[in-house]
Design a protein around this motif. Structure first.
Motif, short mmCIF file in Angstrom:
data_model
loop_
_atom_site.label_atom_id
_atom_site.label_comp_id
_atom_site.label_asym_id
_atom_site.label_seq_id
_atom_site.Cartn_x
_atom_site.Cartn_y
_atom_site.Cartn_z
N GLN A 12 78.59 20.96 17.47
CA GLN A 12 77.18 21.00 17.11
C GLN A 12 76.95 21.98 15.97
OE1 GLN A 12 74.86 18.79 18.54
NE2 GLN A 12 76.87 18.04 19.22
N ARG A 13 76.43 21.47 14.88
CA ARG A 13 76.12 22.32 13.74
C ARG A 13 74.78 23.01 13.99
NH1 ARG A 13 80.61 21.47 13.97
NH2 ARG A 13 81.86 20.13 12.59
N VAL A 14 74.64 24.20 13.43
CA VAL A 14 73.40 24.95 13.61
C VAL A 14 72.73 25.10 12.25
CG1 VAL A 14 74.53 27.21 13.39
CG2 VAL A 14 72.37 27.02 14.65
N ILE A 15 71.42 24.90 12.27
CA ILE A 15 70.61 24.98 11.05
C ILE A 15 69.61 26.12 11.24
CG2 ILE A 15 68.84 23.81 9.67
CD1 ILE A 15 71.10 21.57 11.54
N PHE A 16 69.68 27.13 10.37
CA PHE A 16 68.74 28.24 10.44
C PHE A 16 67.69 28.13 9.34
CE2 PHE A 16 72.42 30.25 12.60
CZ PHE A 16 71.78 30.63 13.77
N LEU A 17 66.55 28.76 9.58
CA LEU A 17 65.43 28.71 8.65
C LEU A 17 65.34 29.99 7.84
CD1 LEU A 17 64.66 26.69 11.04
CD2 LEU A 17 62.30 26.99 10.27
N ILE A 18 64.92 29.83 6.59
CA ILE A 18 64.53 30.97 5.77
C ILE A 18 63.13 30.71 5.22
CG2 ILE A 18 66.90 31.58 5.18
CD1 ILE A 18 66.46 30.31 2.43
N THR A 68 74.97 29.66 9.04
CA THR A 68 74.61 28.25 9.17
C THR A 68 75.85 27.38 9.02
OG1 THR A 68 72.34 28.55 8.37
CG2 THR A 68 73.32 26.38 8.08
N SER A 69 75.98 26.41 9.91
CA SER A 69 77.12 25.49 9.83
C SER A 69 76.71 24.09 9.40
CB SER A 69 77.87 25.43 11.17
OG SER A 69 76.98 25.11 12.23
N GLY A 80 73.57 32.38 -5.05
CA GLY A 80 74.92 31.90 -4.82
C GLY A 80 75.14 31.36 -3.42
N LEU A 81 74.14 30.67 -2.88
CA LEU A 81 74.27 30.13 -1.53
C LEU A 81 75.36 29.05 -1.51
CD1 LEU A 81 70.54 29.85 -0.44
CD2 LEU A 81 72.11 31.78 -0.26
N THR A 82 76.14 29.04 -0.45
CA THR A 82 77.28 28.12 -0.37
C THR A 82 76.99 26.90 0.49
OG1 THR A 82 78.15 29.38 1.51
CG2 THR A 82 78.94 29.98 -0.69
N LYS A 83 75.89 26.92 1.24
CA LYS A 83 75.54 25.79 2.10
C LYS A 83 74.43 24.97 1.44
CE LYS A 83 78.38 27.47 5.10
NZ LYS A 83 77.96 28.31 6.22
#
Length: 254
Positions: free
Chosen positions: A145-151, A167-168, A199-202
């Motif tokens: 299960q991937r996790v999605i976080f908020l900004i 975040t995955s 430089g976000l990688t996701k």
């Protein structure tokens, strides 16, 4: 491979994610809605778990949650519905709910049900990412299960980078400081433009206040994708032909 991973690998830009509340407008509509969204080539489907105290949701989604709960939607009903169409659905499904729902159900039992139901990931706006890392990450990974976080515009740059690392799935970018459901995309453009310098990688997608084709195209200028929720729910609210209502809305934003 996890369906969300596959989608994000194959399509880097111009993603469209549609949010729909489970059990809305009628208890048994969710499988039909999901299949019709897939037929319309939506990239990712976010399925909202009805909750009595949805802190991040505006009036439209709150009202749909109340209706869905009154219809009899519960977690086990949702999991059974998803399992019934698992072999038909290849579009990534992401559940959006609240941390208390995960804890109350039992973290491992919840994640196992997600895997067995064909769910690819979770959005839990009130789950602190450090708690996830310290207590839950291993189980999320065990059940794929991937996790999605908020900004948000208030999130400091160093925390944004930490959330990106935790975040995955993809990072959910809140376009402004409001709750969901605005009929106008009131983007904090300084914040959104600044994300490109970090430089976000996701991959990241913009949500909150997106309802039209113009909103979607503007979101695509700043991010990998656009997330639409309240506008879609309004479009199916009083529908007597749910498939056609889904078709009409998706065509209106393409």
């Amino acid at each position: 491979m996890n369906a969300l991973d596959l989608k994000l690998q194959e399509k880097k830009q111009n993603l469209i994610t549609i949010y729909t509340t489970a059990g809305y407008p009628n208890l048994t509509d969710t499988p039909t809605v999901l299949k019709q969204l897939q037929k319309n080539n939506v990239d990712i489907i976010e399925v909202g778990i009805p909750y009595s105290d949805p802190l991040a949701d505006g009036p439209t989604i709150q009202a749909t949650s109340e209706k869905a709960l009154a219809n009899g939607m519960k977690l086990n009903v949702l999991f059974d519905q998803l399992k019934s169409i698992k072999e038909e659905i290849y579009t990534p499904l992401v559940l959006m709910g609240y941390y208390n729902q995960l804890i109350k159900y039992g973290v491992e039992a919840f994640l196992q049900q997600c895997q067995e139901s064909g769910v690819s990931g979770l959005i839990l706006p009130d789950m602190p990412f450090q708690v996830y890392l310290d207590q839950h990450q291993a189980l999320f990974e065990k059940y794929e299960q991937r996790v999605i976080f908020l900004i948000t515009p208030q999130t400091p740059a160093d925390r944004i980078k930490a959330i990106n690392d935790a975040t995955s799935g993809f990072v959910y970018v809140v376009s402004n400081s409001a709750t969901t459901g605005s009929t106008e995309a009131n983007y904090n453009e300084e914040f959104l433009a600044g994300l490109k310098t970090l430089g976000l990688t996701k991959p990241y997608q913009i949500g909150f206040g997106i309802s039209t084709k113009q909103d979607v195209e503007k979101a695509w200028k700043y991010a990998n994708g656009a997330i639409i929720g309240s506008a879609f729910l309004r479009a199916i609210e009083n529908s007597t032909a749910i498939e056609q209502s889904v078709d009409d809305f998706i065509q209106s934003i393409q």
